[in-house]
Design a protein around this motif. Structure first.
Motif, PDB file in Angstrom:
ATOM      1  N   VAL A 198       0.860  -1.188   0.000  1.00  0.00           N
ATOM      2  CA  VAL A 198       0.000   0.000   0.000  1.00  0.00           C
ATOM      3  C   VAL A 198       0.893   1.234   0.000  1.00  0.00           C
ATOM      4  CG1 VAL A 198      -1.652   1.368   1.326  1.00  0.00           C
ATOM      5  CG2 VAL A 198      -1.947  -1.116   1.144  1.00  0.00           C
ATOM      6  N   ASP A 199       0.571   2.165  -0.893  1.00  0.00           N
ATOM      7  CA  ASP A 199       1.278   3.439  -0.967  1.00  0.00           C
ATOM      8  C   ASP A 199       0.334   4.534  -0.480  1.00  0.00           C
ATOM      9  OD1 ASP A 199       2.936   5.577  -1.550  1.00  0.00           O
ATOM     10  OD2 ASP A 199       2.535   5.524  -3.703  1.00  0.00           O
ATOM     11  N   LEU A 200       0.624   5.064   0.717  1.00  0.00           N
ATOM     12  CA  LEU A 200      -0.178   6.144   1.274  1.00  0.00           C
ATOM     13  C   LEU A 200       0.297   7.494   0.729  1.00  0.00           C
ATOM     14  CD1 LEU A 200      -0.327   5.163   5.068  1.00  0.00           C
ATOM     15  CD2 LEU A 200      -1.960   4.561   3.263  1.00  0.00           C
ATOM     16  N   VAL A 227      -1.621  -5.956   5.292  1.00  0.00           N
ATOM     17  CA  VAL A 227      -0.635  -5.329   4.415  1.00  0.00           C
ATOM     18  C   VAL A 227       0.775  -5.817   4.747  1.00  0.00           C
ATOM     19  CG1 VAL A 227       0.334  -3.129   3.637  1.00  0.00           C
ATOM     20  CG2 VAL A 227      -2.104  -3.296   4.191  1.00  0.00           C
ATOM     21  N   MET A 263       4.041  -1.080   3.586  1.00  0.00           N
ATOM     22  CA  MET A 263       3.384   0.217   3.425  1.00  0.00           C
ATOM     23  C   MET A 263       4.449   1.256   3.101  1.00  0.00           C
ATOM     24  SD  MET A 263       0.823   2.101   6.101  1.00  0.00           S
ATOM     25  CE  MET A 263      -0.418   0.829   5.827  1.00  0.00           C
ATOM     26  N   CYS A 323       5.169   5.455   2.230  1.00  0.00           N
ATOM     27  CA  CYS A 323       4.539   6.751   2.444  1.00  0.00           C
ATOM     28  C   CYS A 323       5.531   7.882   2.233  1.00  0.00           C
ATOM     29  CB  CYS A 323       3.941   6.840   3.851  1.00  0.00           C
ATOM     30  SG  CYS A 323       2.905   8.307   4.076  1.00  0.00           S
ATOM     31  N   ALA A 354      -0.857   2.408   9.966  1.00  0.00           N
ATOM     32  CA  ALA A 354       0.124   1.344   9.756  1.00  0.00           C
ATOM     33  C   ALA A 354      -0.031   0.259  10.819  1.00  0.00           C
ATOM     34  CB  ALA A 354       1.543   1.923   9.780  1.00  0.00           C
ATOM     35  N   THR A 359      -3.266  -1.827   9.926  1.00  0.00           N
ATOM     36  CA  THR A 359      -3.412  -2.585   8.680  1.00  0.00           C
ATOM     37  C   THR A 359      -2.205  -3.424   8.296  1.00  0.00           C
ATOM     38  OG1 THR A 359      -2.710  -0.678   7.363  1.00  0.00           O
ATOM     39  CG2 THR A 359      -5.071  -0.921   7.758  1.00  0.00           C
ATOM     40  N   LEU A 360      -1.019  -3.137   8.856  1.00  0.00           N
ATOM     41  CA  LEU A 360       0.129  -4.004   8.585  1.00  0.00           C
ATOM     42  C   LEU A 360      -0.036  -5.350   9.282  1.00  0.00           C
ATOM     43  CD1 LEU A 360       3.193  -1.595   8.991  1.00  0.00           C
ATOM     44  CD2 LEU A 360       2.475  -2.714   6.873  1.00  0.00           C
ATOM     45  N   LEU A 372       6.749  -0.618   7.396  1.00  0.00           N
ATOM     46  CA  LEU A 372       6.424   0.735   6.957  1.00  0.00           C
ATOM     47  C   LEU A 372       7.710   1.420   6.530  1.00  0.00           C
ATOM     48  CD1 LEU A 372       4.665   3.361   6.765  1.00  0.00           C
ATOM     49  CD2 LEU A 372       5.211   3.733   9.191  1.00  0.00           C
TER      50      LEU A 372
END
Length: 249
Positions: A52-54, A118, A121, A123, A160, A163-164, A170
């Protein structure tokens, strides 16, 4: 197909070391070296998993990562215009089967992907706190991308943690003057920093970027401070390491 995907004021840029093309607009958002370095910093799962890319903006970080993995990639972007550019860049690169865009506040990520799902992640967040000294005379797009208005470090670390997966990672790029704030916030959300690298514009200058990777529910032992990364040589040319990232071997 290329021309039909572009809107007024947009152009297509490409990292010479990659086949990935990015739709850009200088009045809205354009990727820079921080996005490129973030996409190369963590260990990317090669074949499977969820990335996932925030704060994904026009999608540069996730798109650059896509060339390194077969894992599914979800881009999360609040601003409608940037999310639209992001989605069209996915189409441009024919990555619709691997990548998707969620246009929403990142705080709602668990509603879309569930808890503890996830693997990695990424960000590139807004760097600047908002106070009486903040220069807020910018376009709305740059304002939200640069200043902690729509989100902040605390919200990013909280999502993070939610959901991680356990031992999910992260990876962030940020500013060195927020170093202690970053460490304190990571630990508050049980995200153990494991790898840190300071990035310098050139030798003799102060660091102006910080790359950090943390693990959910990991041990606080084993932190590694990586060798410094210099972007330019004294004469202004890219260093060999940066030149390879941009242009390939």
């Amino acid at each position: 197909m290329t021309d039909s995907l572009l809107k007024a004021g947009e152009r297509i840029d490409q990292l010479f070391s990659s086949n990935i093309k990015i739709i850009q607009n200088k009045d809205v958002f354009s990727f820079s070296v921080d996005s490129v370095l973030l996409s190369r910093f963590p260990n990317i799962p090669a074949k499977k998993g969820l990335i996932v890319d925030l704060c994904s903006g026009n999608g540069a970080v996730g798109l650059f990562v896509a060339g390194q993995t077969k894992a599914q990639i979800i881009q999360v972007e609040l601003q409608e215009r940037l999310a639209d550019m992001n989605q069209r860049s996915i189409q441009l690169n024919e990555l619709d089967q691997q990548m998707s865009v969620i246009q929403d506040d990142l705080a709602n990520l668990a509603d879309h992907v569930g808890l503890s799902k996830v693997d990695l992640m990424l960000c590139n967040p807004p760097y600047f706190k908002v106070d009486e000294k903040s220069n807020l005379n910018e376009s709305e797009h740059y304002l939200l991308a640069r200043h902690e208005i729509a989100t902040n470090l605390d919200a990013i670390c909280q999502v993070a943690q939610q959901t991680l997966k356990t031992n999910g990672r992260l990876a962030m790029v940020h500013r060195p003057d927020r170093f202690f704030d970053i460490l304190d916030t990571l630990r508050r959300y049980k995200l153990a920093p494991k790898r840190i690298q300071f990035v310098y514009p050139k030798p003799g200058k102060e660091a102006n970027m910080l790359l950090v990777e943390a693990i959910r529910d990991g041990s606080l032992a084993g932190l590694k401070i990586l060798p410094p990364l210099f972007v330019h040589q004294d004469n202004g040319d890219y260093t060999d390491e940066i030149r390879e990232i941009y242009y390939g071997k």
